[in-house]
Enzyme design. Sequence first.
Site, short mmCIF file in Angstrom:
data_model
loop_
_atom_site.label_atom_id
_atom_site.label_comp_id
_atom_site.label_asym_id
_atom_site.label_seq_id
_atom_site.Cartn_x
_atom_site.Cartn_y
_atom_site.Cartn_z
CG HIS A 368 -1.50 -1.26 1.59
ND1 HIS A 368 -1.97 -1.56 2.83
CD2 HIS A 368 -1.70 -2.35 0.83
CE1 HIS A 368 -2.44 -2.79 2.82
NE2 HIS A 368 -2.28 -3.27 1.63
CB CYS A 681 -4.69 -0.85 -16.27
SG CYS A 681 -5.46 -2.28 -15.49
#
Length: 754
Positions: A368, A681
């Site tokens: 993260h 992506c």
Amino acid sequence: MSGLGISAPRLLLRKLHQVMAGHGDAEQRLNEIVRLIAGNMIAEVCSCYLRRAGDVLELYATEGLKKNSVHQTRLRFGEGLVGDIAARARPLNLSDAQSHPQFAYRPETGEEEYHSLLGTPILRGGRVIGVLAVQNRTRRSYTDEEVEALQTVAMVVAELVSSEQMVASTEFSDAAGNATLPHHINGRVLAEGLGAGVALLHEPRIEVVHAISSNRAMEMARLNSAVNALQSSVDKLLIATNTLFKDESKEIFEAYKMFAHDKGWLKKLQEAVNSGLTAEAAIKRVQDDTRARMKEITDPYLRERLSELDDLANRLYLHLDGRSQIDRRNLEKDTVVVARNMGAAELLDYDRRRLKAVVLAEGTRSSHVAIVARALGVPVVGQCADVRDNVEQGDLMLVDGEHGQVFLRPGDDVRQAFSRSQRQRAQQQAKYAALRDKPNISKDGVPLKLNVNAGLLIDIDHFPELGADGIGLFRTELQFMVRSQMPKVDEQTELYSRVLDKMDKKPVVFRTLDIGGDKLLPYLKTKPEENPALGWRAIRIGLDRPALLRSQLRALVQAAAGRELSLMFPMIAEVAEFQEAKLLLNKELTRAAQRKDGPPTKVNVGTMIEVPSIVWQLPHLLKEVDFISVGSNDLMQFFFAVDRGNPKVSDRYDTLSPSLLLLLRNIAEHCEQAGKPFAICGDIAGRPLEAMALLGLGYRNFSMSSETLGRVKEMALSADISKLQNFVRGLCQSRDHSVRDQLRAFARDHSIII
Ligand code: PEP
Ligand code: MG
């Protein structure tokens, strides 16, 4: 000897205290100290070297060596054993010092008679300001207690040296650190960019200003009140987590609680204060002990537990005298934050203007903190295992987030080279900015879509500067990850509305929650899994917890009322999963149709292609979806069976391997035949050479991190796709491990800028 173990040095400390408080000039007191240490440790020699200008160590006091060597014997940092101790800022314990390769003989000292040596750096504010060493004639090995005891005495000497200004503080150069030698660490790029600044330890170290206590009762009271404050803060954390966090997150806090209340740990701290140390020195002493144990333990579970104890000592230190955390929001200098690891929310705590880079001992590209750092444009180099052992607060650090290198206390040459790289990079960025308004069309006139990946509102704020066509992947989970509790439907709606408002009709593709794997939400109940990447994650959670997915779909539908909505589901492995997810969406659309605001004007529903199995169902899937987007990060992970978060294997197969290219071509071909829009992506969309290969495979719609857009655009504008096509498709048949070199050669021969 009786040893100066944690409970025994009281007598020595008391005597040292008398010396410190007594008369006489500083040098006389230092002489007295080395005499006391030698006597107490039954060593024939005790010497104290202090640091002088130019990183030189000068003998200031000795018991046992020839007296006329005082102020005569000088060693450079790194020279001889004493210089080595200073340069590495580590104690050295040798039973046969003279056979050590670093031994440097100094005839004026008469030290040839002494065989064993124990030396420790004298540290002040994390800087080496000298070395304290004892020597014995016999070949003996000093015990751990003796090492610790000498370290404690070194704290006292540090206090004397600085309080009496025995050496002008100007002689300690600012750039010199704990270990003073330049140090170079190779890590992994987690977020691109170059950053320079002074080191700031995310988990601060304990600074001991006074080692010996003048009032034991007072020190004990300070320690006890800090312990109470720590215990209640950990307890509070646990109560808060009881409702929000479940299972394994709770376990971490339970472990903290256990340690914070651990009688053995507390007893050690109290014993250290009882022996005559200040509360700070006691915490440091016990922490050093934990660290020494950590070095010997290889079991990862136990190491983790001990590192929690290490963190706890830092927290305890912060509670002394009610001190609080460092002010992360107001940094004074350009800063490089150094941490073992950190959460995305913690990164967001730092002052953005001054935060120039982050260096982590752990971390992976898909963690993260790395994703958020990329969004913020903060370079991050991770997996620098020993960084925290080598860096001191305030050290100059250069972080090369292009090549995954970190330079600690760099010399002039490295600094100059780094500044050159920074200038070049700035020029590159300016060049890319100049391309911003040019249409995204290849050299031979093929229109392209160059989008960016996003996930935070800050990404949207920067969007206009990028010259991107839209957002090809909005990772909605980031919003969930940076919060301490599940955002409510209203909050989600508001967020998605703001995204759509700010994007002002430019396309945005929202991806529904992609959690699980390494993206854990602290407030979502999950059981630890053996193979989290293959486990309960992404759409699997959404389908098993339809209320969760529906609440997000509801928010998306509400936010897009009266406008167009594009969304896609992650990790779809079979058509049936897509159908199930679509059903949930349809329910929300029906519900929205009955509401005042109404449904979106148009809804485009797609899936990510991340699991190889779905490629074999593409003909069916493409009949049901409006578009697909290839998530090459996960696709590659599952295709090659390599854990993308495991540095041992994550680079084992090349993204430009013929088999992966063939798979990507296969996907493109299906979409072309079905007439369905397709995009890519994953990370490879943002790498010029890979993106060039993708152009050859038929991809025209790319979504990448904003940082990489300029480079890819420059490549695309210089590429003649008609020529690329045959070449790249031919390479798919190669048997090589990689076709990288062939692609590079093609780019060179055809003036494609990569
Ligand atoms: C991917 O897997 O390629 C992708 C874009 O998703 P994420 O990196 O968020 O898993
Ligand atoms: Mg993925």
